[in-house]
Design a protein around this motif. Structure first.
Motif, PDB file in Angstrom:
ATOM      1  N   ASP A   1       0.820  -1.221   0.000  1.00 36.80           N
ATOM      2  CA  ASP A   1       0.000   0.000   0.000  1.00 36.80           C
ATOM      3  C   ASP A   1       0.851   1.267   0.000  1.00 36.80           C
ATOM      4  OD1 ASP A   1       0.970  -0.331   2.568  1.00 36.80           O
ATOM      5  OD2 ASP A   1      -0.935   0.097   3.575  1.00 36.80           O
ATOM      6  N   HIS A   2       2.051   1.194  -0.555  1.00 31.62           N
ATOM      7  CA  HIS A   2       2.947   2.348  -0.507  1.00 31.62           C
ATOM      8  C   HIS A   2       2.389   3.529  -1.296  1.00 31.62           C
ATOM      9  CE1 HIS A   2       6.706   4.700  -0.983  1.00 31.62           C
ATOM     10  NE2 HIS A   2       6.889   4.260   0.250  1.00 31.62           N
ATOM     11  N   ILE A   3       2.628   4.717  -0.760  1.00 28.79           N
ATOM     12  CA  ILE A   3       2.033   5.941  -1.316  1.00 28.79           C
ATOM     13  C   ILE A   3       2.563   6.268  -2.712  1.00 28.79           C
ATOM     14  CG2 ILE A   3       3.739   7.579  -0.378  1.00 28.79           C
ATOM     15  CD1 ILE A   3       1.230   9.300   0.469  1.00 28.79           C
ATOM     16  N   SER A   4       3.722   5.746  -3.091  1.00 28.75           N
ATOM     17  CA  SER A   4       4.287   6.072  -4.408  1.00 28.75           C
ATOM     18  C   SER A   4       3.709   5.225  -5.534  1.00 28.75           C
ATOM     19  CB  SER A   4       5.806   5.884  -4.392  1.00 28.75           C
ATOM     20  OG  SER A   4       6.152   4.511  -4.388  1.00 28.75           O
ATOM     21  N   PHE A   5       2.900   4.225  -5.194  1.00 29.43           N
ATOM     22  CA  PHE A   5       2.342   3.351  -6.230  1.00 29.43           C
ATOM     23  C   PHE A   5       1.093   3.993  -6.832  1.00 29.43           C
ATOM     24  CE2 PHE A   5       3.881  -0.832  -4.016  1.00 29.43           C
ATOM     25  CZ  PHE A   5       5.197  -0.455  -4.241  1.00 29.43           C
ATOM     26  N   ALA A   6       1.086   4.147  -8.138  1.00 28.11           N
ATOM     27  CA  ALA A   6      -0.083   4.715  -8.811  1.00 28.11           C
ATOM     28  C   ALA A   6      -1.345   3.917  -8.512  1.00 28.11           C
ATOM     29  CB  ALA A   6       0.163   4.770 -10.315  1.00 28.11           C
ATOM     30  N   SER A   7      -1.193   2.620  -8.313  1.00 28.91           N
ATOM     31  CA  SER A   7      -2.352   1.750  -8.066  1.00 28.91           C
ATOM     32  C   SER A   7      -3.069   2.072  -6.761  1.00 28.91           C
ATOM     33  CB  SER A   7      -1.903   0.285  -8.041  1.00 28.91           C
ATOM     34  OG  SER A   7      -0.998   0.050  -6.969  1.00 28.91           O
ATOM     35  N   ASN A   8      -2.419   2.822  -5.879  1.00 33.17           N
ATOM     36  CA  ASN A   8      -3.035   3.175  -4.599  1.00 33.17           C
ATOM     37  C   ASN A   8      -3.700   4.545  -4.626  1.00 33.17           C
ATOM     38  OD1 ASN A   8      -2.331   0.781  -3.214  1.00 33.17           O
ATOM     39  ND2 ASN A   8      -0.239   1.529  -2.939  1.00 33.17           N
ATOM     40  N   HIS A   9      -3.877   5.118  -5.822  1.00 35.73           N
ATOM     41  CA  HIS A   9      -4.507   6.425  -5.971  1.00 35.73           C
ATOM     42  C   HIS A   9      -5.687   6.323  -6.928  1.00 35.73           C
ATOM     43  CE1 HIS A   9      -1.232   8.610  -3.873  1.00 35.73           C
ATOM     44  NE2 HIS A   9      -0.522   7.592  -4.307  1.00 35.73           N
ATOM     45  N   ALA A  10      -6.622   7.237  -6.776  1.00 40.06           N
ATOM     46  CA  ALA A  10      -7.852   7.213  -7.573  1.00 40.06           C
ATOM     47  C   ALA A  10      -7.619   7.822  -8.955  1.00 40.06           C
ATOM     48  CB  ALA A  10      -8.961   7.972  -6.853  1.00 40.06           C
ATOM     49  N   PRO A  11      -8.296   7.299  -9.972  1.00 36.86           N
ATOM     50  CA  PRO A  11      -8.233   7.911 -11.299  1.00 36.86           C
ATOM     51  C   PRO A  11      -8.923   9.264 -11.273  1.00 36.86           C
ATOM     52  CG  PRO A  11      -9.847   6.118 -11.256  1.00 36.86           C
ATOM     53  CD  PRO A  11      -9.135   6.098  -9.926  1.00 36.86           C
ATOM     54  N   PRO A  12      -8.586  10.135 -12.220  1.00 34.93           N
ATOM     55  CA  PRO A  12      -7.682   9.909 -13.358  1.00 34.93           C
ATOM     56  C   PRO A  12      -6.223  10.208 -13.051  1.00 34.93           C
ATOM     57  CG  PRO A  12      -8.699  12.050 -13.584  1.00 34.93           C
ATOM     58  CD  PRO A  12      -9.269  11.445 -12.311  1.00 34.93           C
ATOM     59  N   ASN A  13      -5.940  10.688 -11.826  1.00 32.98           N
ATOM     60  CA  ASN A  13      -4.566  11.111 -11.520  1.00 32.98           C
ATOM     61  C   ASN A  13      -3.752   9.972 -10.919  1.00 32.98           C
ATOM     62  OD1 ASN A  13      -5.088  13.846 -12.343  1.00 32.98           O
ATOM     63  ND2 ASN A  13      -6.202  14.120 -10.423  1.00 32.98           N
ATOM     64  N   ASN A  14      -3.742   8.851 -11.621  1.00 34.62           N
ATOM     65  CA  ASN A  14      -2.999   7.699 -11.107  1.00 34.62           C
ATOM     66  C   ASN A  14      -2.309   6.936 -12.245  1.00 34.62           C
ATOM     67  OD1 ASN A  14      -5.290   6.594 -12.281  1.00 34.62           O
ATOM     68  ND2 ASN A  14      -5.567   5.029 -10.689  1.00 34.62           N
ATOM     69  N   LYS A  15      -1.696   7.700 -13.131  1.00 30.62           N
ATOM     70  CA  LYS A  15      -1.008   7.092 -14.266  1.00 30.62           C
ATOM     71  C   LYS A  15       0.477   6.932 -13.936  1.00 30.62           C
ATOM     72  CE  LYS A  15      -4.216   9.115 -17.607  1.00 30.62           C
ATOM     73  NZ  LYS A  15      -4.375  10.060 -18.752  1.00 30.62           N
ATOM     74  N   PRO A  16       0.971   5.681 -13.915  1.00 36.72           N
ATOM     75  CA  PRO A  16       2.394   5.476 -13.626  1.00 36.72           C
ATOM     76  C   PRO A  16       3.280   6.275 -14.569  1.00 36.72           C
ATOM     77  CG  PRO A  16       1.225   3.382 -13.681  1.00 36.72           C
ATOM     78  CD  PRO A  16       0.264   4.420 -14.188  1.00 36.72           C
ATOM     79  N   PHE A  17       4.328   6.849 -14.020  1.00 38.64           N
ATOM     80  CA  PHE A  17       5.334   7.643 -14.729  1.00 38.64           C
ATOM     81  C   PHE A  17       4.842   9.049 -15.081  1.00 38.64           C
ATOM     82  CE2 PHE A  17       6.258   3.215 -15.991  1.00 38.64           C
ATOM     83  CZ  PHE A  17       7.534   3.089 -15.463  1.00 38.64           C
ATOM     84  N   GLU A  18       3.540   9.272 -15.107  1.00 37.01           N
ATOM     85  CA  GLU A  18       3.005  10.569 -15.532  1.00 37.01           C
ATOM     86  C   GLU A  18       2.448  11.383 -14.372  1.00 37.01           C
ATOM     87  OE1 GLU A  18       0.209  10.273 -18.721  1.00 37.01           O
ATOM     88  OE2 GLU A  18       1.345   8.697 -19.759  1.00 37.01           O
ATOM     89  N   SER A  19       1.603  10.772 -13.559  1.00 43.59           N
ATOM     90  CA  SER A  19       0.905  11.512 -12.504  1.00 43.59           C
ATOM     91  C   SER A  19       1.865  11.907 -11.384  1.00 43.59           C
ATOM     92  CB  SER A  19      -0.235  10.677 -11.923  1.00 43.59           C
ATOM     93  OG  SER A  19      -1.210  10.398 -12.901  1.00 43.59           O
ATOM     94  N   MET A  20       1.597  13.084 -10.821  1.00 45.20           N
ATOM     95  CA  MET A  20       2.346  13.568  -9.664  1.00 45.20           C
ATOM     96  C   MET A  20       1.395  13.615  -8.464  1.00 45.20           C
ATOM     97  SD  MET A  20       5.353  14.071 -11.054  1.00 45.20           S
ATOM     98  CE  MET A  20       6.251  15.055  -9.831  1.00 45.20           C
ATOM     99  N   PHE A  21       1.983  13.512  -7.277  1.00 45.71           N
ATOM    100  CA  PHE A  21       1.167  13.519  -6.065  1.00 45.71           C
ATOM    101  C   PHE A  21       1.920  14.283  -4.986  1.00 45.71           C
ATOM    102  CE2 PHE A  21      -0.255  11.621  -1.997  1.00 45.71           C
ATOM    103  CZ  PHE A  21      -1.614  11.862  -2.108  1.00 45.71           C
ATOM    104  N   THR A  22       1.192  15.107  -4.236  1.00 46.36           N
ATOM    105  CA  THR A  22       1.796  15.867  -3.150  1.00 46.36           C
ATOM    106  C   THR A  22       1.636  15.099  -1.841  1.00 46.36           C
ATOM    107  OG1 THR A  22       1.377  17.975  -4.251  1.00 46.36           O
ATOM    108  CG2 THR A  22       1.806  18.034  -1.883  1.00 46.36           C
TER     109      THR A  22
END
Length: 226
Positions: free
Chosen positions: A56-77
């Motif tokens: 469940d690590h915070i850096s994994f795109a799979s643990n974030h809701a779409p549409p802002n969960n694209k690996p390599f593309e999406s950023m998260f604060t």
């Protein structure tokens, strides 16, 4: 002061390497012969590091809701869990180096028999931790490894860093080694980058703080001459 060098081999793990790594760095496996050559040298201490994430690590795109969960593309604060006013922006990645999976294992061709300690990092699900020393938060720091302690206990003067990836975990490990007061050397031809185009900026960052990029042969020669 006597020259007491340490070697830190950063994150040479299956998930960071072709052919099957979920976050494979192009030509990541190709640096293993150079790393093994370095590991054969008489460093005071030789350390390998591992990303070792919970699922469940915070850096994994799979643990974030779409549409802002694209690996390599999406950023998260990410906010410091102990001080929400301190934040860090991070890129989201594919699931990688999950504890207990093959992807988290060091490459079998890496000569781990020469390694004195393995340092695991990135185990706190709440924060990113590119550096093998600590997460990037400072007010206060959230989590840190025992890497600094291991180096200081051995009286290390100089830290040589190699591995994956040149623009992320190698970079931030080198910057933290310098902050810890060590003469810091990055073995450039024993690293590979996620984005090679970023390397000129990384080099400028190193120059500002006094980190030197050296070649493997130069590092080998200095160890032999010491």
């Amino acid at each position: 002061m006597a020259f007491k060098p340490a070697l830190v081999v950063v994150d040479v793990q299956e998930d960071f390497c072709p052919p099957n790594g979920s976050l494979a760095v192009q030509e990541g496996r190709d640096i293993v012969p150079a790393l093994n050559a370095l590991l054969s040298l008489p460093f005071v201490i030789k350390i390998a590091t591992k990303d070792f994430h919970p699922q469940d690590h915070i850096s994994f795109a799979s643990n974030h809701a779409p549409p802002n969960n694209k690996p390599f593309e999406s950023m998260f604060t990410i906010a410091n869990p102990h001080n929400p006013g301190e934040t860090q922006e991070t890129r989201l990645w594919p699931d990688h180096c999950v504890q207990g999976t093959k992807g988290a294992e060091l490459l079998p061709e890496l000569d781990v028999s020469q390694v004195h300690h393995i340092v695991e990092k990135g185990q706190d699900r709440r924060v990113e931790m590119y550096s093998a020393f600590a997460d990037p938060f400072t007010s206060p720091n959230v989590t840190h490894s025992n890497l600094a302690q291991l180096l200081h206990e051995k009286g290390v003067t100089d830290v040589y860093i190699a591995g994956l990836a040149a623009d992320y975990c190698v970079r931030f490990t080198a910057l933290d080694a310098r902050k810890e007061g060590f003469n810091t050397w990055v073995v450039g031809d024993a690293t590979k980058a996620v984005d090679p185009a970023s390397l000129p900026d990384v080099r400028k960052e190193y120059e500002k703080v006094g980190i030197t990029i050296v070649g493997k042969d130069e590092a080998v020669q200095r160890l032999k001459d010491a």
